[in-house]
Design an enzyme around this catalytic site. Sequence first.
Site, PDB file in Angstrom:
ATOM      1  N   THR A  37       0.791  -1.211   0.144  1.00 42.68           N
ATOM      2  CA  THR A  37       0.040  -0.048   0.014  1.00 42.68           C
ATOM      3  C   THR A  37       0.822   1.355   0.018  1.00 42.68           C
ATOM      4  OG1 THR A  37      -1.417   1.269   1.469  1.00 42.68           O
ATOM      5  CG2 THR A  37      -0.225  -0.199   2.589  1.00 42.68           C
ATOM      6  N   ASP A  38       0.348   2.160  -0.218  1.00 41.25           N
ATOM      7  CA  ASP A  38       1.012   3.846  -0.404  1.00 41.25           C
ATOM      8  C   ASP A  38       1.166   4.130   1.057  1.00 41.25           C
ATOM      9  OD1 ASP A  38      -1.657   4.350  -0.181  1.00 41.25           O
ATOM     10  OD2 ASP A  38      -1.774   5.905  -1.750  1.00 41.25           O
ATOM     11  N   GLU A  39       0.117   3.350   2.030  1.00 41.07           N
ATOM     12  CA  GLU A  39       0.273   4.073   3.300  1.00 41.07           C
ATOM     13  C   GLU A  39       1.677   3.977   4.198  1.00 41.07           C
ATOM     14  OE1 GLU A  39      -3.322   2.977   5.730  1.00 41.07           O
ATOM     15  OE2 GLU A  39      -4.596   2.806   3.914  1.00 41.07           O
TER      16      GLU A  39
ATOM     17  N   TYR B 223      -1.401  -0.871  10.878  1.00 41.91           N
ATOM     18  CA  TYR B 223      -1.729  -1.601   9.692  1.00 41.91           C
ATOM     19  C   TYR B 223      -0.576  -1.113   8.736  1.00 41.91           C
ATOM     20  CZ  TYR B 223      -2.978  -1.947   4.829  1.00 41.91           C
ATOM     21  OH  TYR B 223      -3.145  -2.288   3.302  1.00 41.91           O
TER      22      TYR B 223
ATOM     23  N   LYS C 188       2.459  -3.558   7.167  1.00 42.19           N
ATOM     24  CA  LYS C 188       2.820  -3.568   5.583  1.00 42.19           C
ATOM     25  C   LYS C 188       4.112  -3.183   5.467  1.00 42.19           C
ATOM     26  CE  LYS C 188       0.000  -4.698   2.881  1.00 42.19           C
ATOM     27  NZ  LYS C 188      -0.042  -6.343   2.541  1.00 42.19           N
TER      28      LYS C 188
HETATM   29  P1  NAD Z   1      -9.309  -7.703   2.176  1.00 43.32           P
HETATM   30  O1  NAD Z   1      -9.441  -7.649   3.652  1.00 43.32           O
HETATM   31  O2  NAD Z   1     -10.627  -7.430   1.372  1.00 43.32           O
HETATM   32  O3  NAD Z   1      -9.188  -9.233   2.037  1.00 43.32           O
HETATM   33  C1  NAD Z   1      -8.085  -9.797   2.594  1.00 43.32           C
HETATM   34  C2  NAD Z   1      -8.062 -11.411   2.488  1.00 43.32           C
HETATM   35  O4  NAD Z   1      -6.755 -12.103   3.207  1.00 43.32           O
HETATM   36  C3  NAD Z   1      -9.272 -11.847   2.858  1.00 43.32           C
HETATM   37  O5  NAD Z   1      -9.821 -12.788   2.077  1.00 43.32           O
HETATM   38  C4  NAD Z   1      -8.882 -12.928   4.356  1.00 43.32           C
HETATM   39  O6  NAD Z   1      -9.445 -13.810   4.499  1.00 43.32           O
HETATM   40  C5  NAD Z   1      -7.441 -13.101   3.691  1.00 43.32           C
HETATM   41  N1  NAD Z   1      -6.606 -13.411   4.982  1.00 43.32           N
HETATM   42  C6  NAD Z   1      -6.525 -12.512   6.183  1.00 43.32           C
HETATM   43  N2  NAD Z   1      -5.623 -13.131   6.952  1.00 43.32           N
HETATM   44  C7  NAD Z   1      -5.268 -14.150   6.325  1.00 43.32           C
HETATM   45  C8  NAD Z   1      -4.375 -15.376   6.631  1.00 43.32           C
HETATM   46  N3  NAD Z   1      -3.666 -15.507   8.125  1.00 43.32           N
HETATM   47  N4  NAD Z   1      -4.142 -16.516   5.924  1.00 43.32           N
HETATM   48  C9  NAD Z   1      -4.790 -16.538   4.728  1.00 43.32           C
HETATM   49  N5  NAD Z   1      -5.610 -15.381   4.164  1.00 43.32           N
HETATM   50  C10 NAD Z   1      -6.041 -14.427   5.088  1.00 43.32           C
HETATM   51  O7  NAD Z   1      -8.315  -6.797   1.434  1.00 43.32           O
HETATM   52  P2  NAD Z   1      -8.071  -6.111  -0.106  1.00 43.32           P
HETATM   53  O8  NAD Z   1      -8.489  -4.850   0.238  1.00 43.32           O
HETATM   54  O9  NAD Z   1      -8.562  -7.056  -0.913  1.00 43.32           O
HETATM   55  O10 NAD Z   1      -6.352  -6.111   0.056  1.00 43.32           O
HETATM   56  C11 NAD Z   1      -5.764  -7.130  -0.431  1.00 43.32           C
HETATM   57  C12 NAD Z   1      -4.333  -6.522  -0.242  1.00 43.32           C
HETATM   58  O11 NAD Z   1      -4.028  -5.291  -0.884  1.00 43.32           O
HETATM   59  C13 NAD Z   1      -3.598  -6.403   1.087  1.00 43.32           C
HETATM   60  O12 NAD Z   1      -2.427  -7.091   1.256  1.00 43.32           O
HETATM   61  C14 NAD Z   1      -3.663  -4.847   1.398  1.00 43.32           C
HETATM   62  O13 NAD Z   1      -2.618  -4.630   2.168  1.00 43.32           O
HETATM   63  C15 NAD Z   1      -3.478  -4.414   0.108  1.00 43.32           C
HETATM   64  N6  NAD Z   1      -4.036  -2.968  -0.206  1.00 43.32           N
HETATM   65  C16 NAD Z   1      -5.346  -2.805  -0.313  1.00 43.32           C
HETATM   66  C17 NAD Z   1      -5.615  -1.542  -0.779  1.00 43.32           C
HETATM   67  C18 NAD Z   1      -7.053  -1.141  -0.523  1.00 43.32           C
HETATM   68  O14 NAD Z   1      -7.454  -0.228  -1.007  1.00 43.32           O
HETATM   69  N7  NAD Z   1      -8.097  -2.113  -0.328  1.00 43.32           N
HETATM   70  C19 NAD Z   1      -4.862  -0.570  -1.020  1.00 43.32           C
HETATM   71  C20 NAD Z   1      -3.432  -0.921  -1.199  1.00 43.32           C
HETATM   72  C21 NAD Z   1      -2.925  -2.075  -0.972  1.00 43.32           C
END
Ligand code: NAD
Length: 351
Positions: A132-134, A157, A161
């Site tokens: 993430t950009d965070e 968080y 990351k």
């Molecule tokens: P989300 O919370 O919708 O989904 C996370 C998934 O990970 C879920 O399906 C959950 O069951 C699974 N999970 C959690 N803990 C687990 C474990 N211990 N073992 C196996 N599976 C596990 O998240 P998202 O929004 O789809 O984000 C996906 C990735 O992208 C993350 O790594 C997040 O940091 C990154 N990200 C998200 C955003 C955003 O805006 N949503 C932005 C930048 C980066």
Amino acid sequence: MRILLTGGAGFIGSALTRELLSRGHEVRVLDLLTYAGIAASLTELESDSAYSFVHADIADPVAVAAIFADFQPEAVAHLAAETHVDRSIDGPAVFVRTNVLGTQVLLDEALATWRALSGEAREAFRFLHVSTDEVFGSLGDEGRFSETSPYDPRSPYAASKAASDHLVRAWGHTFGLPVIISNCSNNYGPRQFPEKLIPTMILRALRGETLPVYGDGSNVRDWLFVEDHARALADMLERGAPGRTYAVGGDAERSNLQLVRALCDVLDRERPAADGRSHAERIVMVEDRPGHDRRYAIDAGRIRQDLGWAAQVEFDEGLEGTVRWYLDNENWWSPLVAGQQGLARLGSPGA
Ligand code: NAD
């Protein structure tokens, strides 16, 4: 490619699974199905013979080793994580366990798998870490984050990351594992868990509830449509250079207040409030999130230049499509918001 995709039952993971299958790859989703892992997001893929699912915890080395041995991935796309900043304020421990330890477990297994490969398969192997950009902290009014921005995480968080990014980079430098890191801005689109800002506002508006905006509403985020992000990640897996970091953003900066007002405009057209008032009249300003970063914005120049990627979905169009998706898919979200669950405030000051 045979791709092991962690977190595929989540918001971005389910979009990436669809994108990779549509490009002809074989995908095995590894997901623990935590509160944020929604099996229904993948149901329609079950008839595709190139898709499979395994239920496991990325922080469980025995389970992860067995999955790598069985599937023999040619690439790993790592998205599984605890992702909600407000939850990380209430309970950081699981963020460290999943995001940091879980990433280390995957890196160890990916390294063992990669070392056993030879020739073209070894050349083509990638470990794509989705971050993430965070991790870069908070911007003032000017400037944008890029691949060279210094790390300055502020929330538990973001810190978890950032720690995982450093581990991934270390496995690249120390062991030669062909890693790629993606740091992207806030995503929006279908199948996002209701606790996040956009679905929370849509679903609260449908219930005729207040629309709480943190602080003075001037915090800015750079919004990226999830399917544009999925295309960027698939491009990285197929053509990204080992050791590269890519910053990904949608060139769509909006303050939180602007965003919520835009959502209200769409809802006023698509689902007018029963009392005939504009949804925007229910916006209320509430106490800010502790440590709330002011502004995020991304300079996506490198991925545009290196991989020819560009966001295709314009913000207003993506937002309207997102609202329509939630209106049309009540079966997906209604079990997730039974009672107040999923929409109540978390991470309150002093909570
Ligand atoms: P989300 O919370 O919708 O989904 C996370 C998934 O990970 C879920 O399906 C959950 O069951 C699974 N999970 C959690 N803990 C687990 C474990 N211990 N073992 C196996 N599976 C596990 O998240 P998202 O929004 O789809 O984000 C996906 C990735 O992208 C993350 O790594 C997040 O940091 C990154 N990200 C998200 C955003 C955003 O805006 N949503 C932005 C930048 C980066």
